[in-house]
Design a protein around this motif. Structure first.
Motif, mmCIF file in Angstrom:
data_model
loop_
_atom_site.group_PDB
_atom_site.id
_atom_site.type_symbol
_atom_site.label_atom_id
_atom_site.label_comp_id
_atom_site.label_asym_id
_atom_site.label_seq_id
_atom_site.Cartn_x
_atom_site.Cartn_y
_atom_site.Cartn_z
ATOM 1 N N SER A 45 0.804 -1.210 0.000
ATOM 2 C CA SER A 45 0.000 0.000 0.000
ATOM 3 C C SER A 45 0.838 1.262 0.000
ATOM 4 C CB SER A 45 -0.920 0.035 1.213
ATOM 5 O OG SER A 45 -1.776 -1.046 1.153
ATOM 6 N N GLU A 82 -6.495 -2.937 -16.242
ATOM 7 C CA GLU A 82 -7.466 -2.546 -17.249
ATOM 8 C C GLU A 82 -6.971 -1.199 -17.765
ATOM 9 O OE1 GLU A 82 -11.867 -1.498 -16.441
ATOM 10 O OE2 GLU A 82 -11.481 -3.566 -15.884
ATOM 11 N N LEU A 130 0.168 -4.204 -9.288
ATOM 12 C CA LEU A 130 -1.245 -4.538 -9.426
ATOM 13 C C LEU A 130 -1.483 -5.984 -9.828
ATOM 14 C CD1 LEU A 130 -2.613 -1.318 -11.112
ATOM 15 C CD2 LEU A 130 -3.094 -2.145 -8.829
ATOM 16 N N GLU A 140 -8.588 2.353 -17.132
ATOM 17 C CA GLU A 140 -8.682 2.845 -15.764
ATOM 18 C C GLU A 140 -7.313 3.159 -15.174
ATOM 19 O OE1 GLU A 140 -10.073 0.199 -12.806
ATOM 20 O OE2 GLU A 140 -9.936 1.810 -11.352
ATOM 21 N N ARG A 149 -18.534 5.428 -2.080
ATOM 22 C CA ARG A 149 -19.555 6.451 -1.890
ATOM 23 C C ARG A 149 -19.132 7.747 -2.552
ATOM 24 N NH1 ARG A 149 -23.033 4.991 2.295
ATOM 25 N NH2 ARG A 149 -22.500 3.023 3.272
ATOM 26 N N THR A 150 -18.040 7.693 -3.317
ATOM 27 C CA THR A 150 -17.584 8.879 -4.053
ATOM 28 C C THR A 150 -17.306 8.463 -5.490
ATOM 29 O OG1 THR A 150 -15.266 8.461 -3.574
ATOM 30 C CG2 THR A 150 -16.445 9.824 -2.004
ATOM 31 N N GLU A 204 -15.739 -0.414 6.670
ATOM 32 C CA GLU A 204 -15.848 0.067 5.286
ATOM 33 C C GLU A 204 -14.539 0.672 4.828
ATOM 34 O OE1 GLU A 204 -18.920 2.437 3.616
ATOM 35 O OE2 GLU A 204 -20.474 1.426 4.782
ATOM 36 N N CYS A 205 -14.192 0.429 3.586
ATOM 37 C CA CYS A 205 -13.015 1.067 3.018
ATOM 38 C C CYS A 205 -13.405 1.626 1.663
ATOM 39 C CB CYS A 205 -11.880 0.060 2.892
ATOM 40 S SG CYS A 205 -10.333 0.826 2.415
ATOM 41 N N GLU A 206 -13.153 2.884 1.459
ATOM 42 C CA GLU A 206 -13.597 3.580 0.256
ATOM 43 C C GLU A 206 -12.649 3.288 -0.911
ATOM 44 O OE1 GLU A 206 -16.218 5.619 -0.335
ATOM 45 O OE2 GLU A 206 -15.491 6.098 -2.329
ATOM 46 N N SER A 232 -16.461 -0.402 -0.226
ATOM 47 C CA SER A 232 -17.567 0.373 -0.781
ATOM 48 C C SER A 232 -17.052 1.549 -1.579
ATOM 49 C CB SER A 232 -18.429 0.887 0.362
ATOM 50 O OG SER A 232 -17.666 1.761 1.155
ATOM 51 N N VAL A 292 -6.988 -2.452 -4.057
ATOM 52 C CA VAL A 292 -5.897 -3.286 -3.571
ATOM 53 C C VAL A 292 -5.438 -2.786 -2.206
ATOM 54 C CG1 VAL A 292 -3.515 -3.971 -3.979
ATOM 55 C CG2 VAL A 292 -5.127 -3.966 -5.861
ATOM 56 N N GLU A 293 -5.335 -1.463 -2.078
ATOM 57 C CA GLU A 293 -4.905 -0.900 -0.803
ATOM 58 C C GLU A 293 -5.905 -1.245 0.296
ATOM 59 O OE1 GLU A 293 -5.478 2.916 0.656
ATOM 60 O OE2 GLU A 293 -4.587 1.785 2.298
ATOM 61 N N SER A 329 -16.347 6.646 5.958
ATOM 62 C CA SER A 329 -15.342 6.526 4.898
ATOM 63 C C SER A 329 -15.596 7.482 3.730
ATOM 64 C CB SER A 329 -15.273 5.088 4.402
ATOM 65 O OG SER A 329 -16.488 4.716 3.810
ATOM 66 N N ALA A 330 -16.864 7.761 3.411
ATOM 67 C CA ALA A 330 -17.141 8.681 2.310
ATOM 68 C C ALA A 330 -16.741 10.112 2.675
ATOM 69 C CB ALA A 330 -18.624 8.634 1.950
ATOM 70 N N TYR A 383 -14.283 2.862 -6.704
ATOM 71 C CA TYR A 383 -14.345 1.974 -7.870
ATOM 72 C C TYR A 383 -13.005 1.950 -8.585
ATOM 73 C CZ TYR A 383 -16.847 -0.517 -11.629
ATOM 74 O OH TYR A 383 -17.295 -1.447 -12.527
ATOM 75 N N ASN A 384 -11.932 2.261 -7.841
ATOM 76 C CA ASN A 384 -10.612 2.341 -8.455
ATOM 77 C C ASN A 384 -9.804 1.131 -8.013
ATOM 78 O OD1 ASN A 384 -7.711 2.986 -8.131
ATOM 79 N ND2 ASN A 384 -8.284 4.908 -9.097
ATOM 80 N N THR A 385 -9.160 0.460 -8.967
ATOM 81 C CA THR A 385 -8.513 -0.802 -8.609
ATOM 82 C C THR A 385 -7.332 -0.602 -7.663
ATOM 83 O OG1 THR A 385 -7.380 -0.662 -10.710
ATOM 84 C CG2 THR A 385 -9.160 -2.211 -10.563
ATOM 85 N N GLU A 386 -6.554 0.466 -7.861
ATOM 86 C CA GLU A 386 -5.406 0.661 -6.978
ATOM 87 C C GLU A 386 -5.853 0.859 -5.535
ATOM 88 O OE1 GLU A 386 -2.109 3.300 -8.429
ATOM 89 O OE2 GLU A 386 -3.283 3.147 -10.256
ATOM 90 N N ARG A 387 -6.920 1.660 -5.368
ATOM 91 C CA ARG A 387 -7.450 1.856 -4.026
ATOM 92 C C ARG A 387 -8.060 0.582 -3.501
ATOM 93 N NH1 ARG A 387 -10.185 6.752 -2.060
ATOM 94 N NH2 ARG A 387 -8.606 8.352 -2.168
ATOM 95 N N THR A 433 -15.725 -5.327 -11.030
ATOM 96 C CA THR A 433 -15.071 -6.386 -11.788
ATOM 97 C C THR A 433 -13.561 -6.179 -11.819
ATOM 98 O OG1 THR A 433 -17.041 -6.738 -13.091
ATOM 99 C CG2 THR A 433 -14.992 -7.475 -14.059
ATOM 100 N N GLY A 434 -13.135 -4.917 -11.947
ATOM 101 C CA GLY A 434 -11.699 -4.636 -11.989
ATOM 102 C C GLY A 434 -11.007 -5.085 -10.713
ATOM 103 N N GLN A 472 -8.712 -7.680 -19.933
ATOM 104 C CA GLN A 472 -7.748 -7.399 -18.870
ATOM 105 C C GLN A 472 -6.470 -8.165 -19.142
ATOM 106 O OE1 GLN A 472 -8.315 -7.291 -14.875
ATOM 107 N NE2 GLN A 472 -9.758 -5.622 -15.054
ATOM 108 N N HIS A 501 -13.945 12.526 0.849
ATOM 109 C CA HIS A 501 -14.173 13.896 0.381
ATOM 110 C C HIS A 501 -13.191 14.855 1.042
ATOM 111 C CE1 HIS A 501 -18.397 12.512 -0.837
ATOM 112 N NE2 HIS A 501 -17.732 12.816 -1.922
#
Lengths: 361, 426
Positions: free
Chosen positions: A51, A263, A259, A266, B31-32, B69-71, B29, B80-81, A317-318, B74-78, B99-100, A162, A322
């Motif tokens: 990470s 993809e 990774l 992205e 939420r952004t 929850e971990c935000e 999840s 993985v983290e 978390s959201a 929808y980004n694959t790098e995040r 899916t990614g 992929q 932000h």
């Protein structure tokens, strides 16, 4: 008190011209190297490696690459993401076509391939510069991503488009995997560390030598550079080649080591180009240390913030995400207002002050 | 300076470490970002159902549940983290809703021995449990969805799609490309013409694609969209006056927020759904025990909508699998490998769903070592301008089409990664 030159005598030009002329600096550099290479691998856990440290090292390579082109040679590029994709897809094709290849060769060859693509897209730089060149490299970004999406050969006709990295070794016959799920954290870390060390060392010395001086001459004023005998064709294209080599290696490592599955739209999209550009702007244009500082700022800070806000402060978390945007954005503005030349310049100023402390003029 | 940040990270990580002896269901999840519209209700449903179990039943088998929850945005790098940062807390199962991220996590979770449940998304061939030991995608997958849509269209067209054209409007990512292979096979089999229109991330730019649809007038448009892409597509369809009845989304392109902005103009738009809607007794219990008690994960307004229900359904499947695992191993505090056994022995019956206060929410199915994919059945629903109405009962996919594709793709994966058969002789 720190950074005293008193008693640190130079008896040759080589000693006078070294990268770290001050003894304290040199010791600090050796200290970081020893900690990075000999201590961290033994205390590293998966979370730290995956990470924080590995992405930091990989983005540092990308930032050094872009810094060579934009910071040292003055050619603005928004194609970083696309060139990283070239590195990733080259290593994917190499890994699947030649299962016997070790990862060091694969990564270096990916860099070479990206250098060639980079030179091709660097050709317009001979006629255009500034914003216009930025648009030309932006076209490279979109074209490359489109290409890797469009042509199934690049992703070996897989159903989802992929690419995923199979397991490959560090070096021939070592039996230490650095890609795939079975790779140990320390192996992946050391592999990236090795690349970062060698590439940063080469970059630092390239930029100090005649090639680097030509780049900087072109950056500062291309017409004047031409008059004093710099060949702009050679200078610009070498900058594109070296820069793309670095960026390609970063892209390959991001895919193979970090990774594992990618993809293209992205991971190597336009946001990646901006991310690396922000790194060098915040870190400092035309500075190797700045590339590291910028990469650390953009990669480590958000993770620290997230852990702090959701873990320690127990925020939603959201909301934390932000606020992460708000805080990182505000910090970027703050740093650029306080020091438009980036963290590297800030660091240099601190060193200047420390050299005089406690008796400033 | 670097050292200071390192210490800060260490402190932050240490402070976030777990209180032991909970059943941990991490929620990756989002939420952004451009996909938040879908991510929020799903995450709410998932967390609220787990809270309901804690409040009403005292957890699962007497052990409380916890949903960190971990935000990921929808980004694959995040993603993985997030996986790395939460797996140390004793995570039992991951449901990344992407899916990614699924593609990233399949090899990692297999090595780490943590099951991965990708309900109706992710790598379709993971349905073959003989190859993918730790990945589950019951009750249905994308290839089932493609087949179900074609089956439904066959029924509406008296059994023949000969000479018809179907346009696939898809998100240009692994997610959107998954159904292509199945639809190609089906187009050969049933004689319809398939045209493919890719929409790039995040999906707001669809002008060209709809221009082409306006020009070519395909008989049907099938959409594989997600997040902000769906709303835009529906608005564009209205703009080019495409007949909404012939516009069909998959199950990630048919939630309330997708059609609400277009309102009555979108009436007639159809989509698949893997979970049934409607007024179920469980919603009243969530209202009473969770929302009225102020323990809800979101703002409580999503209760009962399409994706909230699906998130709740996902949580129910996870909770049932955990209960099954407790039963098999005879311990209440299960770990990830026991959870895997529980998922593999999971059996969902109508009686059980009724008992849980969600009658008929999904199809009945049983998971086995070879089959991690469930039955693949889905219902067709329609937007009437104000609400989603269920049109059909559960429709079965054509297994004779999807099964060979699953076997072929998983065999390729097994060969590339040197995976031995997991299920032994059978």
């Amino acid at each position: 008190m720190f950074y005293r030159e008193a008693g640190d005598y130079k008896t040759s030009y080589a000693a006078d011209n070294q990268t770290f002329p001050i003894l304290f600096d040199r010791y600090r550099y050796y200290f970081v190297l020893i900690v990075g290479a000999l201590i961290i691998p033994f205390v590293l856990n998966d979370y730290w490696a995956n990470s924080i440290l590995i992405p930091f090292l990989i983005y540092a390579i990308a930032a050094i690459g872009l810094n060579i082109l934009t910071g040292y040679c003055g050619q603005v590029s928004l194609g970083t993401g696309g060139f990283m994709a070239v590195g990733a897809y080259t290593s994917y094709k190499l890994m699947t076509a030649f299962p016997g290849l070790d990862m060091i060769s694969v990564t270096l060859l990916s860099g070479v391939m990206t250098a060639m693509v980079g030179v091709a897209f660097g050709l317009p730089s001979l006629r255009i510069k500034g914003f216009y060149l930025a648009v030309a490299t932006l076209a490279a970004q979109f074209f490359l991503v489109w290409l890797f999406n469009k042509v199934p050969w690049f992703y070996n006709y897989s159903a989802s488009g992929q690419i995923s990295a199979p397991e490959r070794d560090f070096f021939y016959f070592t039996g230490i995997p650095v890609t795939g799920p079975n790779a140990e954290a320390w192996a992946k870390y050391l592999f990236c560390f090795l690349f970062v060390f060698v590439l940063a060392w080469v970059a630092r010395n390239l930029t100090r030598g005649s090639v680097g001086r030509q780049w900087m001459a072109i950056r500062d004023m291309d017409i004047a550079a031409e008059i004093i005998g710099v060949n702009p064709l050679k200078a610009k294209l070498t900058a594109f080649a070296v820069s793309s080599f670095y960026v390609g290696i970063a892209g390959a490592l991001l895919f193979t080591v970090y990774l594992g599955a990618v993809e293209v739209g992205e991971v190597y999209g336009i946001t990646k180009s901006f991310l690396v550009l922000f790194m060098i702007i915040i870190g400092g244009l035309g500075s190797i240390f700045g590339s590291f500082a910028g990469a650390a700022f953009m990669v480590i800070l958000p993770v620290v913030l997230r852990n702090f806000l959701t873990g320690t402060m127990n925020w939603d978390s959201a909301l934390a995400t932000h606020f992460e945007f708000v805080i990182v954005g505000a910090l970027i503005m703050f740093f650029l207002i306080v020091e438009p030349h980036g963290l590297a310049r800030l660091w240099a100023l601190v060193k200047e002050k420390l050299r005089l402390w406690p008796f400033p003029h | 300076m670097k050292k200071v940040t390192l210490i800060a990270v260490a402190a932050a990580v240490a402070a976030g470490s777990p209180a032991a002896a909970d059943l941990v269901f991490p929620s990756l999840s989002y939420r952004t970002g451009p996909y938040a519209a879908g991510g929020i209700p799903f995450a709410d449903g998932y967390a609220d159902y787990m809270t309901l179990l804690n409040e009403r039943d005292g957890g699962i088998g007497g052990v409380m549940t916890r949903v960190p929850e971990c935000e990921t945005a929808y980004n694959t790098e995040r993603g993985v983290e997030c996986y790395e940062s939460t797996r140390g807390e004793g995570a039992l199962v991951y449901q990344p809703l992407s899916t990614g991220i699924t593609y990233q996590l399949i090899p990692r979770t297999t090595v780490d021995g943590i099951p991965l449940h990708t309900m109706g998304y992710g790598r379709t061939s993971a349905a073959n449990g003989d190859v993918f030991s730790h990945t589950f995608n019951y009750p249905a997958n994308y290839w089932d969805a493609a087949s179900v849509i074609v089956n439904q269209l066959l029924e509406e067209n008296d059994g023949s799609l000969e000479g018809q054209t179907i346009a696939l409007l898809y998100h240009n990512s692994a997610y959107g490309r998954e159904p292509i292979r199945t639809l190609e096979t089906l187009s050969e089999q049933h004689g319809f013409e398939l045209s493919q229109l890719a929409v790039d991330h995040p999906g707001q730019e669809q002008g060209n694609q709809w221009l082409q649809i306006r020009r070519e007038r395909p008989d049907y448009v099938v959409m594989w969209g997600w997040g902000v892409m769906n709303q835009v597509a529906i608005q564009e369809a209205i703009n080019v006056r495409y007949p909404m009845e012939n516009f069909i989304g998959n199950w990630w392109a048919g939630a309330d927020h997708d059609v609400e902005s277009a309102g009555a103009d979108a009436a007639g738009y159809r989509s698949l759904n893997m979970n049934r809607l409607g007024d179920m007794p469980v919603f009243a219990e969530i209202q009473e025990h969770v929302i009225d008690a102020g323990l809800n994960a979101g703002d409580g307004t999503n209760l009962g909508n399409v994706l909230y229900t699906r998130g709740m359904y996902a949580a129910m499947l996870a909770a049932e699998a955990a209960a099954t695992a407790q039963e098999i191993h005879g311990v209440a505090e299960i770990d990830a490998s026991m959870m895997r056994d529980g998922m593999e022995a999971l059996e969902i019956t109508n009686a059980r769903m009724e008992e849980l206060g969600m009658p008929g929410i999904g199809p009945e199915f049983a998971v086995t070592c070879e089959d991690h994919g469930g039955t693949g059945m889905a219902i067709m629903q329609q937007w009437d301008g104000e609400a989603w109405v269920t049109l059909t009962d559960f429709i079965a996919p054509d297994d004779s089409v999807t099964q060979p594709l699953v076997l072929e793709d998983s065999a390729q994966y097994a060969e590339e990664n040197g995976i031995e058969s997991q299920c032994g002789e059978s």
